[in-house]
Motif scaffolding. Structure first.
Motif, PDB file in Angstrom:
ATOM      1  N   ALA A  32      53.047 -13.674 -55.631  1.00  0.00           N
ATOM      2  CA  ALA A  32      54.525 -12.881 -55.861  1.00  0.00           C
ATOM      3  C   ALA A  32      54.869 -12.174 -54.566  1.00  0.00           C
ATOM      4  N   SER A  33      56.173 -11.808 -54.588  1.00  0.00           N
ATOM      5  CA  SER A  33      56.674 -10.902 -53.685  1.00  0.00           C
ATOM      6  C   SER A  33      56.305  -9.744 -54.028  1.00  0.00           C
ATOM      7  N   VAL A  34      56.443  -8.594 -53.103  1.00  0.00           N
ATOM      8  CA  VAL A  34      56.008  -7.215 -53.507  1.00  0.00           C
ATOM      9  C   VAL A  34      57.205  -6.610 -54.202  1.00  0.00           C
ATOM     10  N   PRO A  35      56.907  -5.404 -55.121  1.00  0.00           N
ATOM     11  CA  PRO A  35      57.672  -4.847 -55.945  1.00  0.00           C
ATOM     12  C   PRO A  35      58.709  -3.912 -55.077  1.00  0.00           C
ATOM     13  N   PRO A  36      59.921  -3.221 -55.426  1.00  0.00           N
ATOM     14  CA  PRO A  36      60.684  -2.651 -54.830  1.00  0.00           C
ATOM     15  C   PRO A  36      60.009  -1.293 -54.049  1.00  0.00           C
ATOM     16  N   GLN A  37      59.118  -0.747 -54.909  1.00  0.00           N
ATOM     17  CA  GLN A  37      58.534   0.519 -54.458  1.00  0.00           C
ATOM     18  C   GLN A  37      57.572   0.418 -53.389  1.00  0.00           C
ATOM     19  N   GLU A  38      57.115  -0.745 -53.209  1.00  0.00           N
ATOM     20  CA  GLU A  38      56.031  -1.288 -52.242  1.00  0.00           C
ATOM     21  C   GLU A  38      57.095  -1.535 -50.819  1.00  0.00           C
ATOM     22  N   ALA A  39      57.935  -2.469 -51.154  1.00  0.00           N
ATOM     23  CA  ALA A  39      58.730  -2.613 -49.986  1.00  0.00           C
ATOM     24  C   ALA A  39      59.642  -1.644 -49.372  1.00  0.00           C
ATOM     25  N   ALA A  40      59.776  -0.422 -50.226  1.00  0.00           N
ATOM     26  CA  ALA A  40      60.353   0.782 -49.369  1.00  0.00           C
ATOM     27  C   ALA A  40      59.628   1.168 -48.234  1.00  0.00           C
ATOM     28  N   GLN A  41      58.270   1.013 -48.320  1.00  0.00           N
ATOM     29  CA  GLN A  41      57.427   1.387 -47.127  1.00  0.00           C
ATOM     30  C   GLN A  41      57.816   0.773 -45.655  1.00  0.00           C
ATOM     31  N   LEU A  42      58.736  -0.211 -45.721  1.00  0.00           N
ATOM     32  CA  LEU A  42      59.333  -0.943 -44.666  1.00  0.00           C
ATOM     33  C   LEU A  42      60.418   0.043 -43.983  1.00  0.00           C
TER      34      LEU A  42
ATOM     35  N   THR B 255      59.614   3.112 -43.359  1.00  0.00           N
ATOM     36  CA  THR B 255      59.294   4.491 -43.595  1.00  0.00           C
ATOM     37  C   THR B 255      57.747   4.764 -43.062  1.00  0.00           C
ATOM     38  N   THR B 256      56.750   4.578 -43.964  1.00  0.00           N
ATOM     39  CA  THR B 256      55.376   4.551 -43.361  1.00  0.00           C
ATOM     40  C   THR B 256      54.839   3.501 -42.775  1.00  0.00           C
ATOM     41  N   LEU B 257      55.548   2.163 -42.817  1.00  0.00           N
ATOM     42  CA  LEU B 257      55.271   1.332 -42.158  1.00  0.00           C
ATOM     43  C   LEU B 257      56.606   0.820 -41.129  1.00  0.00           C
ATOM     44  N   THR B 258      56.527   0.046 -40.014  1.00  0.00           N
ATOM     45  CA  THR B 258      57.447  -0.321 -39.279  1.00  0.00           C
ATOM     46  C   THR B 258      58.317  -1.139 -39.954  1.00  0.00           C
ATOM     47  N   PRO B 259      59.564  -1.491 -39.679  1.00  0.00           N
ATOM     48  CA  PRO B 259      60.515  -2.284 -40.308  1.00  0.00           C
ATOM     49  C   PRO B 259      59.736  -3.681 -40.322  1.00  0.00           C
ATOM     50  N   LEU B 260      58.972  -4.218 -39.665  1.00  0.00           N
ATOM     51  CA  LEU B 260      58.289  -5.338 -39.584  1.00  0.00           C
ATOM     52  C   LEU B 260      56.658  -5.385 -40.489  1.00  0.00           C
ATOM     53  N   GLY B 261      56.470  -4.392 -40.750  1.00  0.00           N
ATOM     54  CA  GLY B 261      55.269  -4.191 -41.364  1.00  0.00           C
ATOM     55  C   GLY B 261      54.085  -3.420 -40.844  1.00  0.00           C
ATOM     56  N   GLY B 262      53.941  -3.113 -39.514  1.00  0.00           N
ATOM     57  CA  GLY B 262      52.782  -2.570 -38.976  1.00  0.00           C
ATOM     58  C   GLY B 262      52.839  -1.042 -39.277  1.00  0.00           C
ATOM     59  N   GLU B 263      51.675  -0.526 -39.314  1.00  0.00           N
ATOM     60  CA  GLU B 263      51.312   0.889 -39.500  1.00  0.00           C
ATOM     61  C   GLU B 263      52.307   1.613 -38.617  1.00  0.00           C
ATOM     62  N   LYS B 264      53.229   2.452 -39.027  1.00  0.00           N
ATOM     63  CA  LYS B 264      53.938   3.387 -38.239  1.00  0.00           C
ATOM     64  C   LYS B 264      53.230   4.372 -37.374  1.00  0.00           C
ATOM     65  N   ALA B 265      52.313   4.896 -37.981  1.00  0.00           N
ATOM     66  CA  ALA B 265      51.378   6.057 -37.476  1.00  0.00           C
ATOM     67  C   ALA B 265      50.444   5.525 -36.349  1.00  0.00           C
ATOM     68  N   GLY B 266      50.070   6.307 -35.603  1.00  0.00           N
ATOM     69  CA  GLY B 266      48.926   6.184 -34.667  1.00  0.00           C
ATOM     70  C   GLY B 266      47.659   6.021 -35.195  1.00  0.00           C
ATOM     71  N   ASN B 267      46.391   5.976 -34.355  1.00  0.00           N
ATOM     72  CA  ASN B 267      45.147   6.116 -34.869  1.00  0.00           C
ATOM     73  C   ASN B 267      44.722   7.448 -34.707  1.00  0.00           C
ATOM     74  N   ALA B 268      43.473   7.789 -35.008  1.00  0.00           N
ATOM     75  CA  ALA B 268      42.985   8.949 -35.283  1.00  0.00           C
ATOM     76  C   ALA B 268      42.984   9.682 -33.846  1.00  0.00           C
ATOM     77  N   ASP B 269      42.339   9.159 -32.933  1.00  0.00           N
ATOM     78  CA  ASP B 269      42.162   9.678 -31.638  1.00  0.00           C
ATOM     79  C   ASP B 269      43.417   9.790 -30.716  1.00  0.00           C
ATOM     80  N   GLY B 270      44.546   9.042 -31.194  1.00  0.00           N
ATOM     81  CA  GLY B 270      45.487   8.917 -30.292  1.00  0.00           C
ATOM     82  C   GLY B 270      45.671   7.785 -29.162  1.00  0.00           C
ATOM     83  N   SER B 271      44.631   7.148 -29.263  1.00  0.00           N
ATOM     84  CA  SER B 271      44.652   6.075 -28.304  1.00  0.00           C
ATOM     85  C   SER B 271      45.582   4.940 -28.626  1.00  0.00           C
ATOM     86  N   ILE B 272      46.159   4.730 -29.888  1.00  0.00           N
ATOM     87  CA  ILE B 272      47.122   4.243 -30.209  1.00  0.00           C
ATOM     88  C   ILE B 272      48.181   4.961 -30.906  1.00  0.00           C
ATOM     89  N   PRO B 273      49.288   5.001 -30.069  1.00  0.00           N
ATOM     90  CA  PRO B 273      50.340   5.966 -30.347  1.00  0.00           C
ATOM     91  C   PRO B 273      51.234   5.273 -31.756  1.00  0.00           C
TER      92      PRO B 273
END
Length: 455
Positions: free
Chosen positions: A23-33, A35-53
């Motif tokens: 199934a497709s994802v529910p609206p509350q999960e799609a709302a992460q696009l 916000t916490t995720l990029t509009p295409l689904g990547g993690e918006k935040a960098g990694n712990a040591d900042g080597s990935i911004p």
């Protein structure tokens, strides 16, 4: 009454198991696009040591000058490698390398290297593509073990919040490629001593949603139309390939035709799929090696291993430069790694294992797919004995002018033969990729092939 309810529930469960609907994802999960995720689904935040911004929107359309032929400038031309991985030190970085990359260090210990640069999360796309990805998250479903899609109304990024390995691979196959494009490309298959002949082709790719004269009903199951003409060398010039790439290839297999200039005949080409031979590839790639992977996923079982941080080919504007000649790039054993650029990024790792009873020269494949663009950047291919055979590297660039993830070139290294094929080079082309063409449906019919292939 309780018995009746249990029976009904059991029937529903069995029906779902039989059709394997994801199934497709529910609206509350799609709302992460977005916000916490990029509009295409990547993690918006960098990694712990900042080597990935953190992702902050990617490159702007004016990130670097574009020349008169449409070639992109390098926004990072002044940067130098942070360090270089070689055969002498790769063991200390093995947790961030693929099996294939490590095998290349062993196969070419004197020359293969990975220059690692500062990480830039350059991916960006038009707003309409971001909206399409969210529509996909809310609507698209995969059926029959993920082999076909239903309710894929947006036409892009089928599963931006994937739940299975095959859904990750569908994102690669349904990523945004621009609107109706024309390009001049070159490929070569060097001998072990480095000698090669350039094969030049022109590609046209058209999408039903951007075409005039496309029959809505007939094009409903078509992802794109593709036409390729060989223009050099003279012994191959005039041969033309036409593909109607379908979405549900169980219901309607890929349709392909070839025009042979020597015979002046158009024929159906069912071999242009799976492990059929690639065009002018000297047996060094399969049909589904094009674009790192393409076509129906139905012959494999797909396992989502998870995410990992990895050094991958990224922002390869130097390798893409029109100031280079093909002779600068193509060397014995592998391409000139001094021209490449690798960065630390998060990737999705997916393992594809051949299903019992199915046939393919690759018994197993391991995919590494960039989280920001859904482009496959590394793919390891294993033979029937379980031995690592071929290593694919996609030298990613982000077209900041059009908002498209692309490749400066794609290499497939045969570890056993000591040879490789390099595809998708455009350095000596008369013009960079041209978008927003206005093709007609009549241009992508078998009847049009003969005219396209006249020498």
């Amino acid at each position: 009454m309780k018995t009746t309810i249990m029976l009904r529930a059991g029937t529903v469960a069995l029906t779902l198991l039989a059709t394997h609907v994801l199934a497709s994802v529910p609206p509350q999960e799609a709302a992460q696009l977005g916000t916490t995720l990029t509009p295409l689904g990547g993690e918006k935040a960098g990694n712990a040591d900042g080597s990935i911004p953190a992702w902050t929107g990617g490159l702007k359309a004016d990130a670097a000058p574009v020349d008169s032929k449409g070639f992109l400038g390098d926004p990072f031309a002044d940067e130098k490698p942070l360090f270089i991985i070689t055969a002498a030190n790769f063991a200390q970085y093995k947790d961030k390398l693929s099996e294939g990359q490590m095998a290349l260090f062993k196969r070419y210990p004197e020359t293969y290297k990975i220059p690692v640069y500062k990480t830039h999360r350059t991916a960006s796309s038009p707003q309409e593509v971001y909206e399409a990805a969210k529509t996909s998250a809310l609507n698209t479903k995969s059926e029959h073990d993920g082999n076909d899609l239903s309710n894929f109304i947006s036409r892009y990024y089928a599963f931006p919040i994937p739940k299975s390995g095959v859904e990750v691979v569908w994102n690669h196959m349904t990523r945004y490629r621009g609107k109706n494009l024309y390009r001049e490309l070159a490929q070569a298959v060097p001998q072990t001593n480095g000698a090669y002949t350039i094969v030049e082709v022109t590609d046209e790719v058209a999408f039903p949603q951007y075409m005039s004269g496309a029959d809505g009903a007939k094009s409903e199951n078509v992802l794109f139309y593709y036409k390729q003409e060989v223009t050099a060398p003279s012994r191959l010039a005039g041969n033309v390939l036409l593909v109607h790439e379908t979405i549900d290839q169980l219901k309607e297999p890929r349709m392909a035709w070839q025009y042979n200039a020597g015979q002046r005949r158009v024929r159906r080409a069912p071999q242009v799929a799976y492990d059929g031979p690639g065009t002018a590839a000297d047996g060094m790639r399969t049909a589904d090696n094009a674009d790192m992977f393409n076509g129906s996923p139905d012959r494999y079982q797909w396992k989502l291993v998870g995410k990992k941080e990895m050094y991958i080919p990224y922002n390869n504007y130097k390798l893409y430069s029109p100031s280079l000649k093909y002779a600068d790039i193509i060397k014995a054993g592998h391409i000139n790694q001094d021209l490449t650029r690798y960065e630390l990024h998060r990737v999705w790792q997916v393992e594809a294992t051949l299903k019992p009873g199915e046939r393919h020269v690759y018994a197993k494949r391991t995919f590494y797919i960039d989280e920001d663009t859904w482009s496959a950047v590394e793919v390891d291919h294993y033979d029937g004995r379980g031995q690592l055979w071929r290593v694919g590297e996609g030298f990613a660039i982000n077209d900041y002018k059009e908002g498209i993830a692309n490749y400066a070139g794609i290499a497939l290294y045969d570890l056993m033969a000591g040879r490789y094929i390099i595809q998708g080079l455009s350095n000596e082309a008369k013009h960079a990729i041209t978008y927003n063409m206005a093709p007609k449906m009549a241009d992508f019919t078998p009847a049009a092939l003969r005219n396209a292939g006249v020498r």
